[in-house]
Design an enzyme around this catalytic site. Structure first.
Site, PDB file in Angstrom:
ATOM      1  N   LYS A  52      16.479   3.497  15.142  1.00 33.79           N
ATOM      2  CA  LYS A  52      15.847   3.003  15.952  1.00 33.79           C
ATOM      3  C   LYS A  52      17.270   2.676  17.313  1.00 33.79           C
ATOM      4  CE  LYS A  52      12.421   1.075  13.196  1.00 33.79           C
ATOM      5  NZ  LYS A  52      12.509   0.252  12.275  1.00 33.79           N
ATOM      6  N   GLN A  96      14.409  -5.064   8.971  1.00 37.18           N
ATOM      7  CA  GLN A  96      13.540  -3.833   8.022  1.00 37.18           C
ATOM      8  C   GLN A  96      13.228  -4.282   7.137  1.00 37.18           C
ATOM      9  OE1 GLN A  96      13.934  -1.194  10.347  1.00 37.18           O
ATOM     10  NE2 GLN A  96      12.780  -0.017   8.084  1.00 37.18           N
ATOM     11  N   ASP A 119       6.660  -5.318  16.153  1.00 35.09           N
ATOM     12  CA  ASP A 119       6.753  -4.810  14.999  1.00 35.09           C
ATOM     13  C   ASP A 119       5.164  -5.257  14.887  1.00 35.09           C
ATOM     14  OD1 ASP A 119       7.977  -2.588  13.529  1.00 35.09           O
ATOM     15  OD2 ASP A 119       9.276  -4.789  12.163  1.00 35.09           O
TER      16      ASP A 119
HETATM   17  N1  GUN Z   1      10.257  -0.313   7.289  1.00 36.63           N
HETATM   18  C1  GUN Z   1       9.011   0.309   6.805  1.00 36.63           C
HETATM   19  N2  GUN Z   1       8.340   0.382   8.211  1.00 36.63           N
HETATM   20  C2  GUN Z   1       8.667  -0.409   8.564  1.00 36.63           C
HETATM   21  C3  GUN Z   1       8.802  -0.196  10.364  1.00 36.63           C
HETATM   22  O1  GUN Z   1       7.759   0.013  10.718  1.00 36.63           O
HETATM   23  N3  GUN Z   1       9.151  -2.357   9.954  1.00 36.63           N
HETATM   24  C4  GUN Z   1       9.863  -2.178  10.152  1.00 36.63           C
HETATM   25  N4  GUN Z   1      10.097  -3.500  10.126  1.00 36.63           N
HETATM   26  N5  GUN Z   1      10.221  -2.862   8.981  1.00 36.63           N
HETATM   27  C5  GUN Z   1      10.205  -1.383   8.376  1.00 36.63           C
END
Ligand code: GUN
Length: 291
Positions: A52, A96, A119
């Site tokens: 990211k 996350q 998200d």
């Molecule tokens: N863990 C797995 N996929 C994601 C996601 O798209 N966003 C977040 N914040 N955590 C994750």
């Protein structure tokens, strides 16, 4: 069979985003800014967050990484979320997941300012999405809709089966596929669905998000169907440097021969999920969701 090349489309979209960022900055605007909170050292989460940050650099966004050890308290984490909620320089941030067991993920998600919830996990964004209001849509379903659009795949009146009902993928996916812009007839199938093979065989568009490697076999797919594989299970491999490789939810060797389009793993949905977070951050920077 045609391969749906998510990597190629994601690269195109990143170029589009980078061009928009350049214009914003040229016109004296603020550089879009995404932050990520990472708790602990889970291998998968470390990798995802590193991607990211790298993606942000590639398109000209500012990024911030805020790290905590596994023993961070829920209170400390919530304090940080509240701080980021009111940080005027930040367009969006993510926490996350998964979080350590002593922290309530739902509490953390609900503490995030919906206007910065890139998200799309906050109930306010989920609710807005369900009733068709502008909203931050979670990255994987958002990316899949974009893939279907960019490949000109007909969805109107088609039978779509979504395999899986998670809050992050299956459920929002099913809602988006039934919306007026998409117009599919949607079935959500899951572990308790009876005659699952038959239900899947009825799909013109099959979206597999069940999290079981190679669950979808050739006999579950209609000839000519469009198959989207959302699976990303890490399995051991002695052929890769990391010692693991990604496996999708679809048995590619059998299903590939029967379908008209298929998204491979890796290189299908994954890159689109990554780019969708950038798109949401850009939408936030441009104030296009909450007007
Ligand atoms: N863990 C797995 N996929 C994601 C996601 O798209 N966003 C977040 N914040 N955590 C994750």
């Amino acid at each position: 069979m045609n391969l749906i090349d998510g990597k190629k489309i994601a690269t195109e979209i990143k170029k589009e985003i980078a061009a928009e960022v350049a214009v914003i900055i040229k016109n004296g605007g603020k550089q879009p800014h995404l932050a990520a909170i990472l708790v602990g050292h889970d291998g998968g989460s470390e990798t995802y967050v590193a991607f990211k940050i790298k993606d942000c650099e590639e398109v000209g966004f500012k990024s911030s990484l805020i790290r905590y050890e596994d023993d961070v308290t829920e209170e400390e984490l919530l304090t940080k979320v509240h701080e980021l909620n009111v940080d005027d320089d930040l367009d969006g941030f993510i926490v996350q997941l998964p979080l350590p067991k002593h922290i309530s993920e739902q509490k953390v998600i609900e503490a995030i300012n919906p206007k910065k919830d890139v998200d799309g996990f906050h109930p306010e964004n989920v609710g807005r999405m369900v009733i068709g209001l502008p909203s931050f849509v979670s990255a994987t379903p958002f990316g899949i809709i974009e893939l279907l659009k960019r490949y000109n795949i007909e969805t109107s009146g088609k039978n779509c089966v979504v395999l899986g009902r998670s809050n992050i993928v299956g459920r929002p996916m099913s809602v988006l596929m039934s919306q007026k812009a998409v117009n599919a007839t949607v079935t959500v199938a899951h572990s308790r669905t009876k005659n699952l093979e038959e239900v899947c065989r009825n799909a013109d568009i099959l979206i597999a998000a069940i999290g079981v490697p190679e669950f979808v076999k050739g006999n579950m797919v209609k000839e000519g169907a469009v198959v989207i594989d959302v699976g990303t299970t890490r399995v051991k491999s002695d052929k890769t440097k990391s010692g693991w490789k990604l496996k999708g939810d679809v048995l590619f060797e059998e299903v590939g021969n029967k379908c008209s389009y298929i998204s491979p793993v890796p290189g299908g949905v994954g890159p689109m999920t990554r780019v969708s977070l950038l798109l949401n951050t850009l939408l936030s920077a441009k104030k296009e969701i909450y007007i």
